[in-house]
Scaffold this active site. Structure first.
Site, PDB file in Angstrom:
ATOM      1  N   ASP A  57      15.073  -5.271  15.790  1.00 37.28           N
ATOM      2  CA  ASP A  57      15.175  -3.914  15.240  1.00 37.28           C
ATOM      3  C   ASP A  57      15.995  -3.043  16.191  1.00 37.28           C
ATOM      4  OD1 ASP A  57      13.482  -4.926  13.432  1.00 37.28           O
ATOM      5  OD2 ASP A  57      11.789  -3.600  13.884  1.00 37.28           O
ATOM      6  N   TYR A  58      15.782  -3.288  17.491  1.00 42.06           N
ATOM      7  CA  TYR A  58      16.474  -2.501  18.507  1.00 42.06           C
ATOM      8  C   TYR A  58      17.993  -2.678  18.390  1.00 42.06           C
ATOM      9  CZ  TYR A  58      18.074  -0.982  23.081  1.00 42.06           C
ATOM     10  OH  TYR A  58      18.740  -0.351  24.084  1.00 42.06           O
ATOM     11  N   LEU A 107       7.692  -3.715 -23.931  1.00 48.15           N
ATOM     12  CA  LEU A 107       7.521  -5.121 -24.332  1.00 48.15           C
ATOM     13  C   LEU A 107       6.280  -5.254 -25.200  1.00 48.15           C
ATOM     14  CD1 LEU A 107       8.085  -6.898 -20.884  1.00 48.15           C
ATOM     15  CD2 LEU A 107       9.594  -7.040 -22.876  1.00 48.15           C
ATOM     16  N   GLU A 137       9.166 -14.966 -15.797  1.00 49.39           N
ATOM     17  CA  GLU A 137       9.166 -14.325 -14.473  1.00 49.39           C
ATOM     18  C   GLU A 137       7.967 -13.382 -14.392  1.00 49.39           C
ATOM     19  OE1 GLU A 137      12.847 -12.880 -15.658  1.00 49.39           O
ATOM     20  OE2 GLU A 137      12.228 -10.791 -15.811  1.00 49.39           O
ATOM     21  N   LYS A 139       5.614 -10.103 -14.182  1.00 50.22           N
ATOM     22  CA  LYS A 139       5.675  -8.727 -14.687  1.00 50.22           C
ATOM     23  C   LYS A 139       5.204  -7.830 -13.544  1.00 50.22           C
ATOM     24  CE  LYS A 139       4.390  -5.884 -18.632  1.00 50.22           C
ATOM     25  NZ  LYS A 139       3.938  -4.724 -17.900  1.00 50.22           N
ATOM     26  N   ASP A 141       4.129  -4.811 -11.283  1.00 54.50           N
ATOM     27  CA  ASP A 141       3.296  -3.658 -11.613  1.00 54.50           C
ATOM     28  C   ASP A 141       3.734  -2.458 -10.786  1.00 54.50           C
ATOM     29  OD1 ASP A 141       1.358  -2.319 -12.887  1.00 54.50           O
ATOM     30  OD2 ASP A 141      -0.328  -3.234 -11.832  1.00 54.50           O
ATOM     31  N   GLU A 198      12.014  -2.767 -11.348  1.00 55.91           N
ATOM     32  CA  GLU A 198      10.725  -2.130 -11.101  1.00 55.91           C
ATOM     33  C   GLU A 198      10.624  -1.776  -9.619  1.00 55.91           C
ATOM     34  OE1 GLU A 198       9.297  -2.232 -14.035  1.00 55.91           O
ATOM     35  OE2 GLU A 198       7.227  -1.606 -13.694  1.00 55.91           O
ATOM     36  N   TYR A 250      15.485  -7.059 -12.684  1.00 55.62           N
ATOM     37  CA  TYR A 250      15.276  -8.231 -13.537  1.00 55.62           C
ATOM     38  C   TYR A 250      16.057  -8.225 -14.839  1.00 55.62           C
ATOM     39  CZ  TYR A 250      11.872  -4.733 -15.041  1.00 55.62           C
ATOM     40  OH  TYR A 250      11.272  -3.564 -15.419  1.00 55.62           O
ATOM     41  N   LYS A 324      11.041 -14.605 -21.643  1.00 55.06           N
ATOM     42  CA  LYS A 324      12.263 -14.154 -22.317  1.00 55.06           C
ATOM     43  C   LYS A 324      13.028 -15.357 -22.861  1.00 55.06           C
ATOM     44  CE  LYS A 324      12.589 -10.215 -19.205  1.00 55.06           C
ATOM     45  NZ  LYS A 324      13.163  -9.610 -18.018  1.00 55.06           N
ATOM     46  N   LYS A 348      -0.129 -10.722 -20.542  1.00 52.17           N
ATOM     47  CA  LYS A 348      -0.928  -9.873 -19.640  1.00 52.17           C
ATOM     48  C   LYS A 348      -2.074 -10.655 -19.013  1.00 52.17           C
ATOM     49  CE  LYS A 348      -0.761  -5.714 -19.848  1.00 52.17           C
ATOM     50  NZ  LYS A 348      -0.108  -4.464 -19.614  1.00 52.17           N
ATOM     51  N   CYS A 442     -26.747  16.469   8.817  1.00 53.73           N
ATOM     52  CA  CYS A 442     -26.351  15.072   9.023  1.00 53.73           C
ATOM     53  C   CYS A 442     -27.482  14.147   8.569  1.00 53.73           C
ATOM     54  CB  CYS A 442     -26.043  14.846  10.501  1.00 53.73           C
ATOM     55  SG  CYS A 442     -25.773  13.113  10.887  1.00 53.73           S
ATOM     56  N   CYS A 445     -28.794  12.422  12.137  1.00 53.24           N
ATOM     57  CA  CYS A 445     -29.434  13.163  13.239  1.00 53.24           C
ATOM     58  C   CYS A 445     -29.904  14.554  12.825  1.00 53.24           C
ATOM     59  CB  CYS A 445     -28.489  13.256  14.425  1.00 53.24           C
ATOM     60  SG  CYS A 445     -27.133  14.396  14.126  1.00 53.24           S
ATOM     61  N   CYS A 460     -20.432  15.839  11.218  1.00 54.33           N
ATOM     62  CA  CYS A 460     -21.541  16.059  12.136  1.00 54.33           C
ATOM     63  C   CYS A 460     -20.887  16.200  13.512  1.00 54.33           C
ATOM     64  CB  CYS A 460     -22.459  14.838  12.116  1.00 54.33           C
ATOM     65  SG  CYS A 460     -23.612  14.837  13.483  1.00 54.33           S
ATOM     66  N   CYS A 465     -24.973  11.882  18.146  1.00 52.57           N
ATOM     67  CA  CYS A 465     -25.532  11.372  16.874  1.00 52.57           C
ATOM     68  C   CYS A 465     -25.445   9.842  16.878  1.00 52.57           C
ATOM     69  CB  CYS A 465     -24.738  11.962  15.713  1.00 52.57           C
ATOM     70  SG  CYS A 465     -25.055  11.179  14.139  1.00 52.57           S
TER      71      CYS A 465
HETATM   72  S1  IVH Z   1      11.945  -6.713 -19.281  1.00 53.96           S
HETATM   73  C1  IVH Z   1      14.151  -5.027 -22.812  1.00 53.96           C
HETATM   74  N1  IVH Z   1      10.931  -7.858 -17.158  1.00 53.96           N
HETATM   75  O1  IVH Z   1       7.102  -3.867 -18.075  1.00 53.96           O
HETATM   76  C2  IVH Z   1      13.399  -5.671 -21.714  1.00 53.96           C
HETATM   77  N2  IVH Z   1      10.040  -5.754 -17.821  1.00 53.96           N
HETATM   78  O2  IVH Z   1       5.620  -3.308 -20.558  1.00 53.96           O
HETATM   79  C3  IVH Z   1      12.742  -4.711 -20.865  1.00 53.96           C
HETATM   80  N3  IVH Z   1       8.292  -4.898 -16.322  1.00 53.96           N
HETATM   81  O3  IVH Z   1       9.061  -1.167 -19.188  1.00 53.96           O
HETATM   82  C4  IVH Z   1      11.779  -5.125 -19.896  1.00 53.96           C
HETATM   83  N4  IVH Z   1       8.321  -6.582 -14.902  1.00 53.96           N
HETATM   84  O4  IVH Z   1       8.827  -1.544 -16.655  1.00 53.96           O
HETATM   85  C5  IVH Z   1      10.883  -6.794 -17.973  1.00 53.96           C
HETATM   86  N5  IVH Z   1      10.172  -8.972 -15.273  1.00 53.96           N
HETATM   87  C6  IVH Z   1      10.136  -7.912 -16.083  1.00 53.96           C
HETATM   88  C7  IVH Z   1       9.234  -6.847 -15.865  1.00 53.96           C
HETATM   89  C8  IVH Z   1       9.212  -5.776 -16.764  1.00 53.96           C
HETATM   90  C9  IVH Z   1       7.775  -5.406 -15.193  1.00 53.96           C
HETATM   91  C10 IVH Z   1       7.857  -3.636 -16.928  1.00 53.96           C
HETATM   92  C11 IVH Z   1       9.003  -2.738 -17.358  1.00 53.96           C
HETATM   93  C12 IVH Z   1       8.770  -2.487 -18.825  1.00 53.96           C
HETATM   94  C13 IVH Z   1       7.316  -2.805 -18.969  1.00 53.96           C
HETATM   95  C14 IVH Z   1       6.989  -3.199 -20.385  1.00 53.96           C
END
Ligand code: IVH
Length: 704
Positions: A57-58, A107, A137, A139, A141, A198, A250, A324, A348, A442, A445, A460, A465
C-alpha cells in the site's frame, strides 16, 4: 486483461518509478503522466479485481502522490480517468434525474425446481428449441446501477430509479475502486455502451463500518443491502469512499458500434456468458468466475442448489441466482413483458426473515458503562441459527421501531451478519402489549444513569460498577489487546465471581494455588495460563493502551499514543489542546484521553501495573529515537522455522523496520525460509537487496 508480458513490463516500470521518486518530486510530460496512470490503474486492478497486489500500500501511495503532486502543479496534465480524479470530487448538492438508454426492467421470480422447469418449458415453446443453453450467475443483493462509457471513458452513472429514469450519481460511483474510470471498449469496436450492475457492500466492509459507527456512538446500518443503496445517494463522495463499496457488473444493455471496425464482430458479443468475459477482459468485476453455462434446465437446478448451500461462505450477500438464456439472438427473439424480460428469471433463495414474539427487554451494562437494551425473543430458527435475543441499541431505536413487549416482530439475518429487528407489527396487537421503560438506575450497581445531550446512550458512570469492571478485564485480556491466551471471557467471569480477580492488576497477582483446585484446571492449563500472563508483560505499549479501554481509543489511536511519549504516564501532563495535535485525535478523543489520565484511580492502576513488570515505556524510543531498523524494509518468504511469519514481521516492525508486500528495489532485506520460490528468484536479480536467512535476521535484530 493484462498478459504476463504486460504484467512484467508494468511491474518493472513500477520499480523504475519507485526508484526515481527519491530524486524526482514532479513529472512534467504528458507521456510520463500517462505511463504513471497506466501503472496505477494496473495496481488498482491487481488489488481490487484480482485480490493479488504486487506492491505494498505504501508503494502504491508513493506513486499516487507523485502523480497527484505533478497534476496539482500543472493541472493541464489531468485526464478525467486519472486515479486522482476518484477523490476530491465536489459535494453533490442535488442529484439530477436522467433517462436510461434502455429501461431497467426487473426480473420474474422463481422459488423452487418446479418453477424453473416451468420457465424452461415456456422458453422452449417460445423459441421452438428442444434444449436451451443457460448462463447462471449470482443475484447480488445490493443496489442496481447503470454506467455509460463513451469513447472508453466513464461519462455517467445512475441509480435505477423507477426503471425509466434514475438519478445521476457519477461522483459517488467514482469512489468505488473496482469500477474502472476508463476501459478499452474500442478494442471491441464499441463506441458507446451502457452496462448494468449491482453496488454491494461485502460482509467484512459492513462489519468494519458498523464497528466504526459504534465507536462514534452512531446506530449500525441494518444490512449490507441497505448500506449499499443508502451510500449511492450520499451528499459527500468522501462518505461513500469510507464505506468500502464494491460493484459487480453483469449486463451490457446497449451499445453502438464504431462504423467499419471489424473488432465489433467478436464472438464474445453473441452470448451473455461472452459479455461477462468481455467485461472481465476490460477490467470490470463481472461474475466471470461465478458464472456457469449449461445446456438444459437440470444443470441449472443443480448449480442453483449447490450455490445456495455455499451461500454463507461467500464474502458478500446474494439473495438468489439469475438464470439467463445464453444466446443473445434468442433473447431478442423472446422479448419482454412490460415488467421483465422473458429470457431471464431470478431463483430466490429461502428467506432469512422470520416473525417471533418480543417477550421482554434485558438491560446490559458494557465496559464503558453504556446500557444496552437487549430484546428477549421466543426462540426462532433463522438462516442456520436459533435466535433468542437481539440488541435493540438504545431508547431512540426502540421508539423508531415502535417496539412494545408482547409485540410480534419481523426479524432478519443476512448471512453471517448479526440478526436485526426489521419492524414491529402493530396491526397484530391485542391491547395487552406493554411499553418498554428505560431504567433510571444502573441494573447492576443501581447508580443513577446519565445521558449526554449529543448521545443516544444512557450510561452508568460508576467506574467501580461490577459489570463494567468485568467487561474491562475481558477487553484487557482479549486478542487485539494484551492477547492473554487461555484466559478468555469465561475465566474472567468465573474468577471474578469467586473473588479471585477484582481488577486489571489482579491478573498479575492471581493466586494459582486457589485456581489449581477449581474444576477444569489441571497442571497443564494452569501452566499455560501462567505462561500467557507472564508473556503479556512484554506486549508493546500500544496493546496495553488499547487494553485500557479508554473511550474512543481504538488500535490506531493507541499506536499513535504509544509512539508520542517516552513513558505512558507522561500523558498526565498533556493538555487537551496538546493531545489534539496528535494524528487522528479530535476534540472528543482528546477529552476522553485527558479525563482518563486525570483520574487518580487510573494513575494508581498504571503504576501498579508497572511495578508488576508491565512495559509502560516506549521501547522504540529507547532504541535510539525511532527503532534500530528504522528506514530498513523487509520481506519474508518461504517457511520460517523459529518464528511464525506474523511474529517475524511484528519483530521487524517493533524495531522500526517496514514490511513490504513484494520484491522491488525498495526492498533492503529478503528473509528466506525453507522452500522459498519466485520472490527469491526475483530478489537475486536486484543487486541492492540483501538476502538473509531467518537466523541472520534474528542476529540482526539482536545486534541492534
Ligand atoms: S439482470 C434485464 N443479473 O436483481 C435484466 N439482475 O430483481 C436485468 N440483480 O434490478 C437484471 N444480480 O438489480 C441481473 N446477476 C444479476 C443480478 C441482478 C442482482 C438485481 C438487479 C435487478 C434485480 C431484479
Amino acid at each position: 486483461m493484462y498478459s504476463s508480458g504486460l504484467t512484467q513490463q508494468l511491474q518493472s516500470a513500477t520499480s523504475h518509478w519507485l526508484s526515481k521518486i527519491i530524486q524526482q518530486s514532479f513529472i512534467d510530460t504528458p507521456e510520463e503522466c500517462q505511463q504513471l496512470r497506466k501503472i496505477l490503474q494496473f495496481h488498482e486492478y491487481r488489488y481490487y479485481i484480482l485480490n493479488e497486489p504486487l506492491v505494498s500500500d505504501y508503494e502504491y501511495d508513493q506513486l499516487y502522490k507523485l502523480l497527484q503532486r505533478s497534476e496539482e502543479k500543472n493541472p493541464l496534465l489531468i485526464t478525467p480517468d486519472s486515479p486522482t480524479q476518484r477523490v476530491g470530487s465536489s459535494l453533490n448538492s442535488q442529484f439530477t434525474t436522467v433517462s436510461h438508454l434502455v429501461p431497467m426492467l426487473s426480473l420474474d421470480n422463481s422459488y423452487n425446481a418446479d418453477d424453473l422447469t416451468d420457465f424452461d418449458r415456456k422458453a422452449r415453446e417460445l423459441t421452438g428449441l428442444d434444449e436451451i443453453e443457460y448462463c447462471i450467475e449470482p443475484k447480488f443483493d445490493g443496489a442496481s446501477i447503470s454506467l455509460i462509457y463513451e469513447q472508453d471513458q466513464l461519462v455517467r452513472a445512475a441509480t435505477r430509479g423507477d426503471g425509466v429514469e434514475g438519478e445521476e450519481i457519477t461522483n459517488n460511483i467514482k469512489q468505488i475502486r473496482s469500477i474502472p474510470l476508463s476501459a478499452s471498449f474500442s478494442s471491441f469496436g464499441i463506441q458507446q455502451v451502457e452496462i448494468r450492475g449491482e453496488v454491494i457492500m461485502s460482509k467484512s466492509s459492513f462489519d468494519q463500518y458498523n464497528q466504526l459507527q459504534a465507536s462514534r456512538n452512531l446506530p449500525p446500518l441494518a444490512n449490507p443491502r441497505n448500506a449499499a443503496s443508502g451510500s449511492l445517494r450520499m451528499k459527500d463522495p468522501k462518505d461513500v469512499a469510507e464505506r468500502g463499496l464494491d460493484a459487480f457488473l453483469y449486463h451490457i444493455s446497449f451499445y453502438t458500434k464504431e462504423s467499419n471496425n471489424p473488432a465489433a464482430a467478436s464472438p464474445l458479443l453473441d452470448t451473455h456468458g461472452g459479455n461477462l468475459s468481455l467485461l472481465w477482459e476490460l477490467g470490470f468485476r463481472s461474475p466471470e468466475k461465478e458464472k456457469k453455462v449449461v445446456k438444459g434446465i437440470q444443470g441449472v437446478i443443480d448449480y442453483c442448489t449447490a450455490f445456495e448451500a455455499g451461500r454463507d461462505d461467500l464474502p458478500y450477500e446474494i439473495d438468489g441466482m439469475v438464470v439467463k438464456v445464453n444466446d443473445l439472438h434468442l433473447q431478442e427473439k423472446m422479448g419482454m413483458t412490460s415488467h421483465h424480460p422473458r429470457w431471464a428469471i431470478a431463483f430466490k433463495f429461502k428467506a432469512r426473515q422470520a416473525t417471533t414474539k418480543l417477550r421482554g427487554i434485558e438491560f446490559q451494562v458494557g465496559r464503558t458503562g453504556a446500557v444496552t437494551p437487549v430484546a428477549k425473543l421466543d426462540p426462532v430458527y433463522l438462516g442456520g441459527v436459533t435466535v433468542s435475543s437481539i440488541s435493540v441499541h438504545n431508547e431512540e431505536y426502540i421508539k423508531e421501531k415502535d417496539l412494545k413487549i408482547g409485540d410480534t416482530v419481523l426479524i432478519e439475518r443476512a448471512g453471517d451478519v448479526i440478526p436485526q429487528i426489521v419492524k414491529s407489527m402493530p396491526e397484530l396487537r391485542t391491547g395487552t402489549e406493554e411499553n418498554i421503560l428505560f431504567p433510571k438506575n444502573c441494573p447492576v450497581c443501581s447508580s443513577l444513569l446519565f445521558k449526554e445531550e449529543t448521545e443516544a446512550v444512557w450510561r452508568c458512570i460508576n467506574i467501580e460498577c461490577e459489570a463494567q469492571v468485568v467487561e474491562r478485564i475481558i477487553h484487557f485480556v482479549s486478542k487485539d489487546a494484551m492477547d492473554i491466551k487461555s484466559f478468555g471471557e469465561a475465566n474472567v467471569r468465573k474468577f471474578y465471581e469467586l473473588g479471585l480477580l477484582k481488577d486489571i492488576p489482579g491478573i498479575y497477582t492471581l493466586d494459582f494455588d486457589k485456581i489449581g483446585v477449581l474444576e477444569g484446571f489441571g497442571k497443564k492449563s494452569l501452566d499455560n495460563l501462567r505462561t500467557a500472563i507472564e508473556a503479556s508483560k512484554q506486549q508493546p505499549l500500544y496493546r496495553l493502551i488499547y487494553g485500557l479501554g479508554i473511550r474512543f481509543v481504538g488500535e490506531t489511536t493507541a499506536k499513535t499514543l504509544a509512539n508520542a511519549v517516552e513513558h505512558l504516564l507522561d500523558y498526565q501532563t498533556k493538555t487537551e489542546e496538546e493531545l489534539q495535535q496528535l494524528e487522528d485525535v479530535g476534540i472528543k478523543v482528546a477529552k476522553s484521553i485527558y479525563q482518563f489520565f486525570s483520574n487518580d484511580q487510573n494513575i494508581q492502576m498504571l503504576k501498579q501495573l508497572e511495578s508488576l513488570g508491565l512495559q509502560l515505556k516506549n521501547t522504540k524510543k529507547e532504541n535510539g529515537g525511532s527503532g534500530s531498523l528504522q528506514g530498513q524494509t523487509f520481506l519474508f518468504t518461504g517457511t520460517l522455522t523459529q518464528l511464525k511469519r506474523s511474529e517475524a514481521e511484528a519483530m521487524a516492525e517493533a524495531h522500526g523496520g517496514q514490511i513490504l508486500s513484494g520484491v522491488s528495489n525498495k526492498l533492503n532485506y529478503l528473509v528466506v525460509g525453507e522452500d522459498a520460490g519466485s520472490k527469491l528468484e526475483k530478489a537475486k536479480k536486484i543487486n541492492s537487496i540483501k538476502i538473509i536467512s531467518e537466523a541472520e535476521f534474528l542476529q540482526l535484530v539482536a545486534a541492534q
